[in-house]
Scaffold this active site. Structure first.
Site, mmCIF file in Angstrom:
data_model
loop_
_atom_site.group_PDB
_atom_site.id
_atom_site.type_symbol
_atom_site.label_atom_id
_atom_site.label_comp_id
_atom_site.label_asym_id
_atom_site.label_seq_id
_atom_site.Cartn_x
_atom_site.Cartn_y
_atom_site.Cartn_z
ATOM 1 N N SER A 72 18.283 72.146 -2.614
ATOM 2 C CA SER A 72 18.749 73.421 -3.419
ATOM 3 C C SER A 72 18.306 73.568 -4.597
ATOM 4 C CB SER A 72 20.235 73.760 -3.195
ATOM 5 O OG SER A 72 20.879 73.332 -4.259
ATOM 6 N N SER A 74 19.964 74.747 -7.103
ATOM 7 C CA SER A 74 21.062 74.775 -8.119
ATOM 8 C C SER A 74 20.848 73.892 -9.444
ATOM 9 C CB SER A 74 22.389 74.252 -7.789
ATOM 10 O OG SER A 74 22.440 72.816 -7.103
ATOM 11 N N LYS A 138 25.130 67.577 -9.943
ATOM 12 C CA LYS A 138 25.473 68.572 -10.914
ATOM 13 C C LYS A 138 25.149 67.887 -12.280
ATOM 14 C CE LYS A 138 26.466 71.996 -8.067
ATOM 15 N NZ LYS A 138 25.458 72.869 -7.669
ATOM 16 N N SER A 231 24.459 78.351 -8.720
ATOM 17 C CA SER A 231 24.887 77.133 -8.633
ATOM 18 C C SER A 231 26.335 77.216 -8.143
ATOM 19 C CB SER A 231 24.868 76.291 -9.894
ATOM 20 O OG SER A 231 25.526 75.062 -10.001
#
Length: 275
Positions: A72, A74, A138, A231
């Site tokens: 993705s 994010s 993350k 995100s």
């Protein structure tokens, strides 16, 4: 239903290991007694031959480095869709595959680390929520005991505003979700002095559901994606328990947004160290 590759690999390794033991301890003796030099090429022989390879893969993947693909946008612009990265499984502790049980600790996440972890889930879970245990990636923003305040995607940690510089217009390339990020602003964020990293942001919102002040509990971490406008992170589903950590993202070893197109490989990203 999400397939657990670690579970499949572990089961296959155990199955082939059992076949290898059966071949060495039982069938080999029978062959010797019968004067035969080898087996008949049956299922047991085939499974036994796979055992050394699977065992090496399982050990490397579980305790050294695990490959991971970025699915993705994010973590843009640090990580792009199609980046293949290596996750250092030894960075924060040695854990058993499948159960993720900690055997012994080798370190703690530092603020600013890019980390792969098992998604803790949210309660109540909305219909679109991925299953708890799904791999997420993350950046560590808040450590245990930190007071983290988010306002218009900007951070204040323990009362100290984080430094931001830049603000040039970002142009996304590649898959559609990346192209849709064009027009956002690219800033350099300095969570740790001397270690800036890029984030994507835009003009301040009047209201942001991720805004607020949080105190990170002991044994937990506050995670945010570098793409602050796209995100799904700790701003919305809370803290990540230490037991959910999988490892630290270290390096990009390949970028391929679409296997069907040779021009979708970005060779320039090979060997990029993740900061």
């Amino acid at each position: 239903m999400k397939l657990d590759f670690a579970l499949i690999l572990t089961v296959l390794t155990l199955l082939c290991g059992a076949a290898w033991l059966l071949d060495r301890l039982v069938l080999a003796r029978r062959r010797a007694a019968a004067g035969a030099e080898s087996g008949g090429g049956g299922t047991v022989d085939f499974l036994a031959s796979l055992f050394p390879v699977l065992a090496v893969v399982l050990v490397l993947r579980s305790f050294v480095y695990e490959p991971f693909r970025i699915p993705s946008s994010s973590m843009m612009p640090t990580l792009l869709i199609g980046d293949f990265i290596l996750v250092n499984k030894f960075a924060y502790g040695v854990r058993l595959p499948v159960t993720n049980t900690l055997l012994f600790e080798t370190g703690k996440p530092r603020r600013g680390d890019v980390v792969v972890f098992r998604y803790p889930g949210r309660n109540p879970a909305p219909p679109y929520d991925p299953p708890a245990g799904t791999d997420y990636i993350k950046r560590v923003v808040g450590l245990p005991g930190d007071v983290v305040e988010v306002r218009d995607n900007r951070l204040t940690i323990n009362g100290q505003p984080v430094k931001y510089e830049g603000g040039e217009v970002y142009i996304g390339t590649g898959p559609r979700p990346a192209v849709e990020m064009s027009g956002t602003r690219r800033f350099m964020e300095e969570l740790v002095p001397g270690r800036p990293h890029a984030i994507l942001d835009q003009a301040p919102f009047r209201y942001n559901p991720g805004d607020g002040r949080r105190v990170v509990p002991e044994g937990h971490y506050f995670m945010m994606g570098d793409n602050r406008v796209a995100s799904d992170d700790s701003r919305f589903w809370g803290f990540v328990p230490e037991a959910n950590l999988a490892g630290r993202a270290d390096v990009i070893w390949l970028n391929c947004a679409n296997w069907a197109c040779i021009d979708s490989f970005d060779w320039r990203r090979i060997g990029t160290v993740i900061r």
